[in-house]
Design a protein around this motif. Sequence first.
Motif, PDB file in Angstrom:
ATOM      1  N   ALA A 127      43.811   1.351  -3.944  1.00 49.91           N
ATOM      2  CA  ALA A 127      44.150   1.317  -2.537  1.00 49.91           C
ATOM      3  C   ALA A 127      43.658   3.697  -2.249  1.00 49.91           C
ATOM      4  O   ALA A 127      43.953   3.769  -1.364  1.00 49.91           O
ATOM      5  CB  ALA A 127      46.216   1.284  -1.947  1.00 49.91           C
TER       6      ALA A 127
ATOM      7  N   GLY B 127      40.925   4.707   0.736  1.00 52.86           N
ATOM      8  CA  GLY B 127      41.412   5.742   1.192  1.00 52.86           C
ATOM      9  C   GLY B 127      40.967   7.263   1.367  1.00 52.86           C
ATOM     10  O   GLY B 127      40.837   7.177   2.181  1.00 52.86           O
TER      11      GLY B 127
ATOM     12  N   HIS C 123      48.287   4.577   1.793  1.00 51.21           N
ATOM     13  CA  HIS C 123      48.088   5.080   2.813  1.00 51.21           C
ATOM     14  C   HIS C 123      48.624   6.244   3.609  1.00 51.21           C
ATOM     15  O   HIS C 123      48.047   7.439   4.426  1.00 51.21           O
ATOM     16  CB  HIS C 123      47.633   3.670   4.022  1.00 51.21           C
TER      17      HIS C 123
ATOM     18  N   ASP D 164      38.487   6.947   5.514  1.00 45.08           N
ATOM     19  CA  ASP D 164      38.780   7.392   6.838  1.00 45.08           C
ATOM     20  C   ASP D 164      38.088   8.305   7.126  1.00 45.08           C
ATOM     21  O   ASP D 164      38.012   9.591   6.145  1.00 45.08           O
ATOM     22  CB  ASP D 164      40.893   7.013   6.558  1.00 45.08           C
TER      23      ASP D 164
END
Lengths: 303, 303
Positions: free
Chosen positions: B62, B66, B34, B70
């Motif tokens: 992850a 990610g 991240h 976002d």
Amino acid sequence: MSRIAYFGPRGTFTEQATRALTDGDELVPAETIHAALAAVRKGEADGACVPVENSVEGAVTATLDGLAEDEPPLVAVAEALLPVHFTVVTGSGGGPIRTVASHPHALAQVREWLLVNLPEARPTAASSTAAAAVGVVEGQFDAAVVAPVAVEHYSLDVLATGVADVADARTRFVLVRPPGELPEPTGHDRTSIVAAAANRTGTLARLLAELASRGINLTRLDARPIKGNFGHYRFFVDFEGHVSEPRIGDALAGLRRQCAEVRFLGSHARADGVAATIDSGAGNDVFTGATDWVDAIRRGELA
Amino acid sequence: MSRIAYFGPRGTFTEQATRALTDGDELVPAETIHAALAAVRKGEADGACVPVENSVEGAVTATLDGLAEDEPPLVAVAEALLPVHFTVVTGSGGGPIRTVASHPHALAQVREWLLVNLPEARPTAASSTAAAAVGVVEGQFDAAVVAPVAVEHYSLDVLATGVADVADARTRFVLVRPPGELPEPTGHDRTSIVAAAANRTGTLARLLAELASRGINLTRLDARPIKGNFGHYRFFVDFEGHVSEPRIGDALAGLRRQCAEVRFLGSHARADGVAATIDSGAGNDVFTGATDWVDAIRRGELA
């Protein structure tokens, strides 16, 4: 009483799931997922409890590969859904908390909580949440991030419960057995299969069309490369319904025609109790009605 | 020279992949995946290198989450494929090897090798392969299982190289940047998208039919639940081809019509150099020919 192997050690989330799925059985921890499944295959255990998927981490690939690859096949007969809420424990001595141990996956899932609540403690890796608990008992670490069940095995003080950065993280576990009598259908069932197919254009689209054309709702899909067979994939497909239903049996037969290799991995009640979505025109009565119609045509009674 | 963030610490496989994907750039380790992506989003780095998938462990969730979640979006411009072959190192002091440290994932991938070659050494968890290397330098452990690149950072003796229980285990990494000029098509490209869709019967089958009907070959598919939006899924789909090709652009437009939310995650050369499989009747000339035909009909020149 049966003997149920589980992915151990004692004091982990898998032990907690195994307890939820069994009743007075003898529970035997196994060192790896492969060893838990092998215990059933070798007849040393009557069943095994293993994790299948985690909502944050994704599929548990050792379980998927173990169910798909080895002989004889095993069949899931029940599932449990556990919230991934950790308990933070300390030794009974009191004193400052300078180290906090756990499996790196667990530490990653409580990172923000630790920054706020134990900013002075150094996160330290352990081989499992249970090993971290043992480390606290032995004075190696000041605190540990563990499964709630760990406090039943080890003498530890509870600092906090229900600890998780992602509030709704959950892990799904299955209880597998050798093929035998299937669980009764409940109206909120899950059926799982694994199908191997060559990497050709449209393979997966055709496979899923067998389910979609029968109005069957997918609940999960994982594609995994087959070891040592480059460009070939296994598709793990979970969908709503029970193999004893006409609509599900019809779809499985369709999948069998499409794929060189299909393995049935089980039909059992969903732990979340969500009922199957069945569109109008896709119910079991429609399937039996259509088969009856073809039979009547063949008998010369209808056209 | 640009500044490239990577999922650290220094001395791991991700650093090795980052070096392979960059040339004289400044490489900056980030503590989490991240954080590496966030550095690019905040303009603190020009690009980031993160792992996407491992042939044994599966998708790196992850990274997928990610890239999907976002803002602003990031686009992959290159990939690297690294064999997961470990180096086993010891301190320079000699002496018996009683402990061997690494990240639990790495220990799991060399379990059989350790049983045969270091049966007396106790496997011990560390937070990363690089942390294990540091632990050996500091005398905390006798040996460590590390990425080959670790020996360039730390003064260690090499006991064995190319260590892996599964010989062909590989991890794929991508270099991501903010949207901008795309890499040139090479004939052996990979295009990646993520599409969000409601959990309705047949959703995924319809989505894949957009690719299958255009003869486009899938290379990967991952379905991930969307956090906090129960019953909604994101589908990460990789397929052969480059967005600049007519056939791929046509498929992307089809996906856009099917899905409320689609994000383009990049078109770039495949690290394995495998050329796209294009069936006869599915080439770019067929797509432009068909569009030209419709245009001619609209102009009243053909029927």
